[in-house]
Design a protein around this motif. Structure first.
Motif: not given
Length: 222
Positions: A58-73, A98-103, A133-139
């Motif tokens: 779960i932490a691997m998945a969290e870190a991956w999405v957090l990296e997407g957020l970081r890339k998104a600003g 959460s699948q709802s994060l990108a929306t 769009e960036i977070v959706q791509d990471y998800l």
């Protein structure tokens, strides 16, 4: 939740997790241990040694999405209060996956950044649509189970080779898609000095897959 191996079984060290995800090790460590103004951003186990496996799926998945957020600003140093806000909005602890994060989540972050408590959360040049769009791509790299929690993670740094983590197979270790061959085993043979062609034949995988393991895990060509 603690009895679910996705949350309870450490798969690798923080250094190894960072390599597999293509995230700087120091950045991953800060996310796992927290910043001076806030606690950890991802859920890892406590350990007295950096050589001990502490990072569950779960932490691997969290870190991956957090990296997407970081890339998104989104600035991770400012995100802890925002995550608390998301937890209140979504009613769940693991809001980063959460699948709802990108929306809905991006809207919450955007609105929060406009408050006094959220000042500095988002870089000035970022736009809400681009962030989404960036977070959706990471998800897209995250697969979700019937309980709406992640149960599969494809690892982008290995592309074009396909490597993924399924927490319920191969003890949750990253494998080459369709073969079950562990990436760590391939890297270990290379590290021991074996030729790439021999490693490929030994494991029944393509030479490109062997080269991907060398590039990501060993930081060199094979």
């Amino acid at each position: 939740m603690t009895e679910d191996v996705r949350f309870s079984r450490p798969l690798m060290t923080m250094a190894d997790a960072a390599r597999h995800l293509g995230i700087p090790q120091q950045t991953f460590h800060r996310w796992a241990r927290g910043y001076p103004r806030g606690g950890p951003l991802i859920h890892v186990a406590d350990s007295d040694s950096i050589r001990q496996a502490t990072v569950p799926f779960i932490a691997m998945a969290e870190a991956w999405v957090l990296e997407g957020l970081r890339k998104a600003g989104v600035r991770p140093t400012r995100i802890r209060p925002a995550l608390n806000q998301l937890q209140r909005e979504f009613g769940r602890e693991y809001v980063l996956v959460s699948q709802s994060l990108a929306t809905d989540g991006i809207s919450v972050l955007w609105d929060f950044a406009r408050t006094e408590a959220g000042a500095g959360l988002i870089e000035g040049g970022s736009g809400q649509v681009v962030m989404r769009e960036i977070v959706q791509d990471y998800l897209k790299y995250v697969g979700f189970g019937a309980d709406d929690y992640p149960n599969y993670l494809a690892l982008k740094p290995f592309e074009p080779s396909k490597v993924a983590i399924d927490p319920y197979r191969s003890s949750g270790q990253p494998v080459f898609f369709g073969t079950g061959v562990r990436v760590a085993n391939v890297a270990a043979m290379l590290k021991a000095g074996e030729e790439a062609a021999v490693v490929a034949e030994e494991h029944g995988i393509g030479i490109d897959a062997v080269r991907a393991a060398a590039r990501v895990l060993l930081g060199r060509a094979a």
